[in-house]
Design a protein around this motif. Structure first.
Motif, PDB file in Angstrom:
ATOM      1  N   TYR A 184      92.417  85.585  44.574  1.00  0.00           N
ATOM      2  CA  TYR A 184      92.663  84.615  45.638  1.00  0.00           C
ATOM      3  C   TYR A 184      93.501  85.275  46.740  1.00  0.00           C
ATOM      4  O   TYR A 184      94.484  85.945  46.455  1.00  0.00           O
ATOM      5  N   LEU A 185      93.095  85.074  48.000  1.00  0.00           N
ATOM      6  CA  LEU A 185      93.875  85.604  49.124  1.00  0.00           C
ATOM      7  C   LEU A 185      94.480  84.498  49.980  1.00  0.00           C
ATOM      8  O   LEU A 185      95.657  84.535  50.304  1.00  0.00           O
ATOM      9  N   ALA A 186      93.650  83.530  50.383  1.00  0.00           N
ATOM     10  CA  ALA A 186      94.133  82.485  51.296  1.00  0.00           C
ATOM     11  C   ALA A 186      93.230  81.260  51.216  1.00  0.00           C
ATOM     12  O   ALA A 186      92.140  81.311  50.642  1.00  0.00           O
ATOM     13  N   LYS A 187      93.688  80.186  51.824  1.00  0.00           N
ATOM     14  CA  LYS A 187      92.915  78.950  51.866  1.00  0.00           C
ATOM     15  C   LYS A 187      92.895  78.449  53.304  1.00  0.00           C
ATOM     16  O   LYS A 187      93.905  78.508  54.005  1.00  0.00           O
ATOM     17  N   LYS A 188      91.728  77.982  53.733  1.00  0.00           N
ATOM     18  CA  LYS A 188      91.582  77.420  55.067  1.00  0.00           C
ATOM     19  C   LYS A 188      90.669  76.203  54.926  1.00  0.00           C
ATOM     20  O   LYS A 188      89.460  76.356  54.735  1.00  0.00           O
ATOM     21  N   GLY A 189      91.258  75.014  54.963  1.00  0.00           N
ATOM     22  CA  GLY A 189      90.467  73.811  54.734  1.00  0.00           C
ATOM     23  C   GLY A 189      89.914  73.826  53.322  1.00  0.00           C
ATOM     24  O   GLY A 189      90.645  73.993  52.355  1.00  0.00           O
ATOM     25  N   LYS A 190      88.587  73.686  53.212  1.00  0.00           N
ATOM     26  CA  LYS A 190      87.943  73.697  51.892  1.00  0.00           C
ATOM     27  C   LYS A 190      87.357  75.059  51.556  1.00  0.00           C
ATOM     28  O   LYS A 190      86.529  75.177  50.657  1.00  0.00           O
ATOM     29  N   ILE A 205      88.021  79.203  50.551  1.00  0.00           N
ATOM     30  CA  ILE A 205      88.961  80.119  49.900  1.00  0.00           C
ATOM     31  C   ILE A 205      88.567  81.552  50.257  1.00  0.00           C
ATOM     32  O   ILE A 205      87.408  81.943  50.113  1.00  0.00           O
ATOM     33  N   GLN A 206      89.547  82.315  50.726  1.00  0.00           N
ATOM     34  CA  GLN A 206      89.303  83.735  50.990  1.00  0.00           C
ATOM     35  C   GLN A 206      89.583  84.506  49.700  1.00  0.00           C
ATOM     36  O   GLN A 206      90.632  84.313  49.068  1.00  0.00           O
ATOM     37  N   VAL A 207      88.628  85.352  49.329  1.00  0.00           N
ATOM     38  CA  VAL A 207      88.708  86.095  48.069  1.00  0.00           C
ATOM     39  C   VAL A 207      88.381  87.565  48.288  1.00  0.00           C
ATOM     40  O   VAL A 207      87.805  87.942  49.305  1.00  0.00           O
TER      41      VAL A 207
END
Length: 155
Positions: free
Chosen positions: A118-124, A126-128
């Motif tokens: 997991y790297l980040a979340k933006k709204g719904k 997920i940056q992976v």
């Protein structure tokens, strides 16, 4: 006397460590998931780096952890191969996109069960990012719609 025995039993039970359901991720390139707590136990399956698991319980000295993955497969893993860092598994075959949008360019496609960090979340979304077994294959980094992932991240 019966009250004392009952009180001791209650305190013993209440004082016993309760293993609440917690998440962890594999921190080794490849980890053996075994049929029991020990290196002499048979290997049931392998888990790859960043594979998220639910920790069900530990053995007596807490050196082994009984874990379960998103499909319900369970087995024992050495405790030192687990990390509290966030991990995600693809719940389905999916496309990883350059930006957090269904119309963004596809940077890579992975199969169900593929593990990511997991790297980040933006709204719904997920940056992976992955840690490929073969570094020559190149890293898969991008955005996935959260409904297609199973796992956890620290908030």
């Amino acid at each position: 006397m019966k009250k004392i025995i009952a009180l001791i039993a209650l305190l013993t039970f209440a004082g016993a460590p309760v293993f609440a359901q917690k998440y962890a991720s594999v921190n080794a390139k490849r980890a053996n998931i075994r049929s029991c707590a020990g290196t002499k136990c048979s290997i049931k399956w392998y888990a790859w780096k960043y594979t998220p698991v639910i920790m069900v319980k530990t053995n007596e000295d807490k050196s082994w952890v009984l874990v379960k993955d998103f499909e319900g497969f369970s087995g024992w893993i050495s405790a030192d191969l687990l990390s509290p860092a966030g991990g995600m598994s693809a719940k389905v075959d999916l496309n990883v996109r350059q930006d957090p949008s269904a119309s963004a360019e596809i940077v890579c496609t992975v199969e169900k069960g593929y593990p990511f960090k997991y790297l980040a979340k933006k709204g719904k979304w997920i940056q992976v990012v992955d840690d490929p077994a073969d570094p020559k294959a190149g890293q898969c980094k991008g955005w996935v719609y959260n409904a297609n992932l199973w796992g956890f991240f620290k908030q």
